[in-house]
Design an enzyme around this catalytic site. Structure first.
Site, short mmCIF file in Angstrom:
data_model
loop_
_atom_site.label_atom_id
_atom_site.label_comp_id
_atom_site.label_asym_id
_atom_site.label_seq_id
_atom_site.Cartn_x
_atom_site.Cartn_y
_atom_site.Cartn_z
N ASP A 1 33.54 17.13 -36.99
CA ASP A 1 33.18 18.27 -36.99
C ASP A 1 31.90 18.51 -37.77
O ASP A 1 31.66 17.66 -38.58
CB ASP A 1 34.23 19.19 -37.52
N ASP B 1 30.05 21.98 -39.06
CA ASP B 1 30.15 23.18 -40.25
C ASP B 1 31.26 22.92 -41.17
O ASP B 1 32.53 23.07 -40.67
CB ASP B 1 29.99 24.70 -39.60
#
Ligand code: XBP
Ligand code: MG
Length: 253
Positions: free
Chosen positions: A8, A10
């Site tokens: 992932d 952010d």
């Protein structure tokens, strides 16, 4: 057998959400919308993945109605993305601890690395180019972002698309996330997930993570019962074959 690591972006690769918040507020002010988001408000709004979806959710929650709302949201988000890129250029956005080393170790040992994010494609260039040069995309065997995959986390689509592009089964990969939505998306795709929470997600429920902590060092220490704080491929292989989940409990506020 571990074949790939899926990251992932952010909150996981880098602590970018405060910069996103600043970019959203610069866009709201630029378009004279008459509101800005506080940190506390943004912490709640982060339950909705995707910047456009988040803006639409805020409008709905606050009974804000605009003519041609979809066009306005697209205009706001385009301005926000530009402000975000400008902010990224100005500051030194560092990766979270041990992320870069783990990516480079994986590449050196022919373990694929991939991205599964709900953030916009433009944000990836702003983050990776200063660290891995403009050719950074060549490092990743699959890049699934918020422009490519319309269904946002906790929908598992971004992870199932990533697996398809990697040509791998869920039990051959490990996912790295920072939020409950991300954990849910990866788990629904059948992928064991490492959680490194942050200032916006520390109090979320990570019970179904294979291990969770404030950063990869914490995760390594927790999983190895203090044997090591180095989160490397050896730990990744042990995590992948671990039977018992890490039983990560709610973090005290
Ligand atoms: C986090 C998100 C994104 C960002 C803002 O993505 O949900 O919406 O908050 O970026 P990740 P956009 O899956 O990497 O945690 O405004 O481009 O959506
Ligand atoms: Mg995230």
């Amino acid at each position: 057998m571990l074949k790939a690591l899926i990251f992932d972006i952010d909150g996981t690769v880098a602590e970018t959400e405060m910069l996103h918040l600043r970019a959203f507020n610069l866009a709201f002010e630029f378009l004279n919308l008459g509101f800005v988001w506080s940190k506390a408000e943004y912490k709640m709004l982060l339950d909705v993945c995707g910047g456009k979806e988040r803006i639409a959710h805020y409008f709905a929650m606050n009974n804000l109605e605009f003519r041609n709302e979809e066009i306005l949201i697209a205009k706001i988000h385009a301005a926000k993305t530009k402000f975000y890129a400008d902010l990224m250029c100005r500051g030194e956005m560092e990766f979270r601890p041990q992320i870069k080393a783990l990516m480079l170790e994986a590449k050196s040992k022919n373990i694929k690395i991939a991205i599964a994010t709900t953030t916009s494609a433009a944000n990836l260039d702003a983050l990776f180019a200063p660290i891995f040069t403009n050719d950074w995309r060549k490092m990743f065997a699959s890049i699934c972002d918020g422009d490519k995959i319309k269904e946002k986390k906790p929908n598992p689509k971004v992870y199932s698309q990533c697996l398809a592009e990697l040509g791998l089964n869920p039990n051959q990969v490990l996912a790295f996330e920072d939020s409950q939505n991300g954990l849910c998306a990866a788990n629904r795709a059948g992928i064991k997930t490492v959680i490194t929470h942050n200032r916006f997600t520390f109090d979320q429920n990570f019970t179904d993570a294979i291990v969770c902590g404030g950063d990869l060092g914490d995760c390594a220490a927790q999983f190895s019962n203090g044997r090591t704080r180095i989160f490397n491929l050896a730990i990744c292989n042990e995590l992948l074959s671990a039977k018992e989940l890490g039983k990560c409990h709610l973090q005290t506020a």
